[in-house]
Design an enzyme around this catalytic site. Sequence first.
Site, short mmCIF file in Angstrom:
data_model
loop_
_atom_site.label_atom_id
_atom_site.label_comp_id
_atom_site.label_asym_id
_atom_site.label_seq_id
_atom_site.Cartn_x
_atom_site.Cartn_y
_atom_site.Cartn_z
N THR A 147 0.82 -1.22 0.00
CA THR A 147 0.00 0.00 0.00
C THR A 147 0.85 1.27 0.00
OG1 THR A 147 -0.10 0.02 2.42
CG2 THR A 147 -1.86 -1.16 1.27
N GLN A 150 1.65 8.01 -2.77
CA GLN A 150 2.13 8.52 -4.05
C GLN A 150 3.65 8.64 -4.09
OE1 GLN A 150 0.05 11.88 -5.67
NE2 GLN A 150 1.68 12.39 -7.11
N GLU A 152 5.91 7.10 -2.33
CA GLU A 152 6.56 5.79 -2.32
C GLU A 152 6.38 5.07 -3.65
OE1 GLU A 152 4.38 4.64 1.09
OE2 GLU A 152 5.73 5.68 2.47
N ALA A 224 -7.10 19.27 4.16
CA ALA A 224 -6.57 19.41 5.52
C ALA A 224 -5.32 18.55 5.60
CB ALA A 224 -7.61 18.95 6.54
N ASP A 231 -1.64 4.54 7.77
CA ASP A 231 -1.66 3.44 8.74
C ASP A 231 -3.08 2.92 8.91
OD1 ASP A 231 0.39 5.78 10.33
OD2 ASP A 231 1.16 3.93 9.44
#
Lengths: 343, 343
Positions: A147, A150, A152, A224, A231
Amino acid sequence: MADAKRILAISSHVVHGYVGNRASTLPLQLLYWDVDVLNTVSFSNHTGYTQWCGDRHSAQHIREIYTGLKMNTLTDYDVVVTGYIPGAEAVREVGAVVQELRRDNAELGREVLWILDPVMGDEEKLYVAPDVIPVYESLLPLATVITPNQFEAELLSGIKFQSEPDIKKALRILYDKFGTPNIVISSAVAADDSKKEEFVCAGQTRRKDGSLLQFYLRLPFINAYFTGTGDLFASLMSDRFWTYYTAAKGVEGDVPDAELPLVRAVEDVSAIVQAVLRNTADEVQKYNIREDKMAVETGVPRPEPATKERRIRDMKFGELRLIQSQDKIRVPDVVVKARFDFP
Amino acid sequence: MADAKRILAISSHVVHGYVGNRASTLPLQLLYWDVDVLNTVSFSNHTGYTQWRGDRHSAQHIREIYTGLKMNTLTDYDVVVTGYIPGAEAVREVGAVVQELRRDNAELGREVLWILDPVMGDEEKLYVAPDVIPVYESLLPLATVITPNQFEAELLSGIKFQSEPDIKKALRILYDKFGTPNIVISSAVAADDSKKEEFVCAGQTRRKDGSLLQFYLRLPFINAYFTGTGDLFASLMSDRFWTYYTAAKGVEGDVPDAELPLVRAVEDVSAIVQAVLRNTADEVQKYNIREDKMAAETGVPRPEPATKERRIRDMKFGELRLIQSQDKIRVPDVVVKARFDFP
């Protein structure tokens, strides 16, 4: 009452706030998982506050904990989810531990899924030492689901998301390089998207016949600064993917694309995460309104955004509102379905 | 959606199982607390398994974490609950941290309640170094509520519970020695009780006029070995006592004995703990039936109770069934009311 399904969560611990294992654990427990929590660091708070205290746990500590679990026959997990791990040596050790754990369980006929969140950076910044990268690259082929965010995904695929078709390209490159059967880029915004009203959650899964399916969801961008979202995403993916994957095991013949485990999982997880983020954004807005009002009433202006004082306060009131959103965790209100017409 | 009430929980962390902070945190989160979790040890599993791995955190680590929280203005707690702390130096440090925290908050007009579980031993065995005892004794006068178990209450009061009237005597002695306004001995069985079908949960609270009220509940004894019960008890006490105490603050005039905060809190908490223990005992029974059945079918007898192999298995299947009992946490089904006719 059956005994709970078991998951081992390896990530950071913060005394205050909701990132790392502190963002993963409660949602999984609410979903009736017996979560074993292996902390890789113990910090007072997340690093976004700019200052924090505490310790990293060593690779040796990680190995010792695993030894303790193993000698007590406690390593019969259904899933392992890994997140923030400090340093190449510790990442290497986690990789070794997870591989050993999966081998031991395989001997008893039990498959252990590995949800691997390759936590290396965000917002165009690497926040681990560069020697961590090749260690993760060696582990990606072993994972069931990865997962990357962007940053990574761009780092691991080698291409920047200049425009939306680059996202699809990156997914393909990641499969060609690492062979991971399930890949989700939790959120991506192409550089040429000037409006930034929506973001894309993009996924790729390998069908039974070995071919790849790419899909995406368009979700409203919530303006925000959030921490812990990745996680939370990875932990919810652990639950939903395991659930659909396990249900699909007994099914003979082909599964329609829209019902493939990763597709369904990403739909559910995106809905839950959006609900938590909306609650959090609402509270952040209320915080800002309150602070502005107090500044007007007292005549004491708010600290400038670049100051430490302001940053600490923004971080404090910007933590994920997990506690207040817990009733959203169990029942995803899926409004956004996956699309297969990838640009 | 209001911002959550805040509690700092200082106790042990186990990767697997439900003792210490692992027994406290989920219940408090389910009750909508923002729980800050300061771990005093990081072990693979609880010590009842006989073998475990991991580290104790030093007094310095505890101080560092507090420094990190303080510098980020994160120490505005409503409650602090303390449990297992390894070693006199660490207990001393926790005492210093909690006192500083309460002083800082008092300057801002905020009262911080301290629920102190003086974890020193159980089942007639001291499991901390003897020099821990005087350190706890120096802290008891500062706590709002203390929750010693029978062993700890006998140790701190100096009298053994030979018969039931000794429990009442011990409560009085604890007040005379330490002055703590609220004391709960979570479970006590007099030595002269041969049947052991019930146990007593005994409490003492100081009324507004300074006089003491003693009360008790008789609860059915559940015949099984439990771990983490005291931690669960203390965390639920933190929630229920704070709730009733805070509600009572605005009330003018006298409060009937049966409605004093500690009395109501103990009734609620006892009901919840009983529900969790009953679920756990049911699962333990099922485990034993399964194991016996398998032994009969395979011809391979179960390991003898005194063996390590058996102990590990009993501990593993004896963990509190917190995950499966989570829906019992929010709504106490109070059947046993406090009695004031103390023997």
